[in-house]
Enzyme design. Structure first.
Site, PDB file in Angstrom:
ATOM      1  N   LEU A   1      -4.827   2.244  -3.157  1.00 20.01           N
ATOM      2  CA  LEU A   1      -3.632   3.003  -3.008  1.00 20.01           C
ATOM      3  C   LEU A   1      -3.162   2.958  -1.778  1.00 20.01           C
ATOM      4  O   LEU A   1      -3.879   3.098  -0.905  1.00 20.01           O
ATOM      5  CB  LEU A   1      -3.928   4.595  -3.516  1.00 20.01           C
ATOM      6  CG  LEU A   1      -4.390   4.797  -5.002  1.00 20.01           C
ATOM      7  CD1 LEU A   1      -4.762   6.302  -4.998  1.00 20.01           C
ATOM      8  CD2 LEU A   1      -3.543   4.432  -5.928  1.00 20.01           C
ATOM      9  N   ASP A   2      -1.932   3.070  -1.590  1.00 23.38           N
ATOM     10  CA  ASP A   2      -1.116   2.853  -0.352  1.00 23.38           C
ATOM     11  C   ASP A   2      -1.520   4.236   0.386  1.00 23.38           C
ATOM     12  O   ASP A   2      -1.708   5.178  -0.086  1.00 23.38           O
ATOM     13  CB  ASP A   2       0.401   2.771  -0.321  1.00 23.38           C
ATOM     14  CG  ASP A   2       0.731   1.644  -0.842  1.00 23.38           C
ATOM     15  OD1 ASP A   2      -0.038   0.502  -0.737  1.00 23.38           O
ATOM     16  OD2 ASP A   2       2.201   1.420  -1.299  1.00 23.38           O
ATOM     17  N   ARG A   3      -1.576   4.085   1.673  1.00 30.89           N
ATOM     18  CA  ARG A   3      -2.093   4.989   2.693  1.00 30.89           C
ATOM     19  C   ARG A   3      -1.620   6.495   2.134  1.00 30.89           C
ATOM     20  O   ARG A   3      -2.119   7.610   2.273  1.00 30.89           O
ATOM     21  CB  ARG A   3      -1.889   4.695   4.144  1.00 30.89           C
ATOM     22  CG  ARG A   3      -2.274   5.840   5.012  1.00 30.89           C
ATOM     23  CD  ARG A   3      -2.211   5.287   6.568  1.00 30.89           C
ATOM     24  NE  ARG A   3      -2.654   6.570   7.468  1.00 30.89           N
ATOM     25  CZ  ARG A   3      -3.551   6.244   8.486  1.00 30.89           C
ATOM     26  NH1 ARG A   3      -3.850   5.150   8.822  1.00 30.89           N
ATOM     27  NH2 ARG A   3      -3.902   7.305   9.193  1.00 30.89           N
ATOM     28  N   PRO A   4       0.041   6.477   2.096  1.00 34.34           N
ATOM     29  CA  PRO A   4       0.662   8.061   1.905  1.00 34.34           C
ATOM     30  C   PRO A   4       0.264   8.447   0.594  1.00 34.34           C
ATOM     31  O   PRO A   4       0.756   9.540   0.230  1.00 34.34           O
ATOM     32  CB  PRO A   4       2.072   7.692   2.133  1.00 34.34           C
ATOM     33  CG  PRO A   4       2.336   6.238   1.894  1.00 34.34           C
ATOM     34  CD  PRO A   4       0.971   5.439   2.230  1.00 34.34           C
ATOM     35  N   VAL A   5      -0.320   7.620  -0.571  1.00 37.57           N
ATOM     36  CA  VAL A   5      -0.346   8.134  -1.755  1.00 37.57           C
ATOM     37  C   VAL A   5      -1.795   8.701  -2.097  1.00 37.57           C
ATOM     38  O   VAL A   5      -2.877   8.197  -1.659  1.00 37.57           O
ATOM     39  CB  VAL A   5      -0.056   6.891  -2.842  1.00 37.57           C
ATOM     40  CG1 VAL A   5      -0.318   7.203  -4.140  1.00 37.57           C
ATOM     41  CG2 VAL A   5       1.249   6.131  -2.495  1.00 37.57           C
TER      42      VAL A   5
END
Length: 244
Positions: free
Chosen positions: A67-71
């Site tokens: 998952l992308d860092r902000p997700v």
């Protein structure tokens, strides 16, 4: 932003047995070690396993998807190399279901639909653009969406990915005219600096790599803006019928 002193005990465990570890990823924590040097999920979980089970030496934990860092939201890790290999095959064979919740600006053209684009990633800028089909390096991207709530300004959408392209949901929603809330990269004109991107992994579902039984991980974002614009039962009802 997540503080640098994040502890593994602060990470919610959704599922665990001898083969798998399912968790709810906190926002703004990298999935694995990156150039920032910030605490990353993979190493935090390895340390947690080492401490909880009093394991000597190195602990194995396989990264199956990212998952992308902000997700934030549901993620599965493999506790054995066999489980990791079989889960990776499940992902490649598209038997691993990934459903996200997103808050987007505006209203989509239909309550339910499929978006298909060809996406091209620029690794130098870490950005992705939609390009004409047949463009060199372009990859097909497909998702299904279902609108489960609306306000005057925003829509709450459940999204099922059928391909796993970089920034796929963010770019495809932008192309549909509805950038994600808080997305500075693909919706800068509508979002303010510092806003948290409203994208959450709500369901990760797959056959267990050993028992073959269905495993369904469910996670919901915190009850804060913009997620709190809709009552909890909207999310729960979507869980019940989900699966788009």
């Amino acid at each position: 932003m997540m503080s640098a002193h994040l502890q593994s005990g602060e990470i919610e465990i959704l599922f665990e047995d001898n083969h798998l570890l399912g968790i709810s990823k906190p926002v703004n924590v990298p999935t694995q070690e990156d150039a920032s040097g910030d605490p990353d999920l993979l190493n935090l979980l390895k340390q947690d396993l080492k401490e909880r089970y009093n394991k000597p030496g190195n602990v194995y934990l396989g990264l199956v998807h990212r998952l992308d860092r902000p997700v934030g939201g549901a993620m599965i890790f493999a506790k054995t190399s066999k489980a990791a290999s079989r889960l990776s095959e499940t992902v490649r064979g598209r038997h691993f279901r990934k459903i996200y919740a997103a808050v987007v600006h505006g209203k989509l053209p239909a309550r339910k639909g499929t978006l298909k684009h060809t996406l091209l990633k620029d690794s130098r800028t870490n950005t992705v653009t939609a390009v004409p089909k047949g463009t060199a390096g372009g990859k097909d991207a497909v998702l299904d969406y279902q609108v489960i709530g609306e306000t005057d300004r925003y829509s709450l959408v459940y999204i099922e990915l059928h391909t796993g392209r970089s920034h796929q949901i963010r770019v495809q929603m932008k192309e549909a005219g509805c950038p994600l809330f808080g997305d500075q990269k693909y919706g800068a004109k509508l979002n303010k600096p510092g806003q948290q991107i409203a994208l959450w992994s709500v369901i990760a579902a797959f056959p267990h790599p050993v028992t073959k039984e269905d495993v369904v991980l469910q996670s919901l974002p915190a009850r804060e803006f913009p997620w709190a614009e809709w009552p909890s039962h909207i999310y729960e009802e979507a869980f019940a019928e989900s699966r788009l």
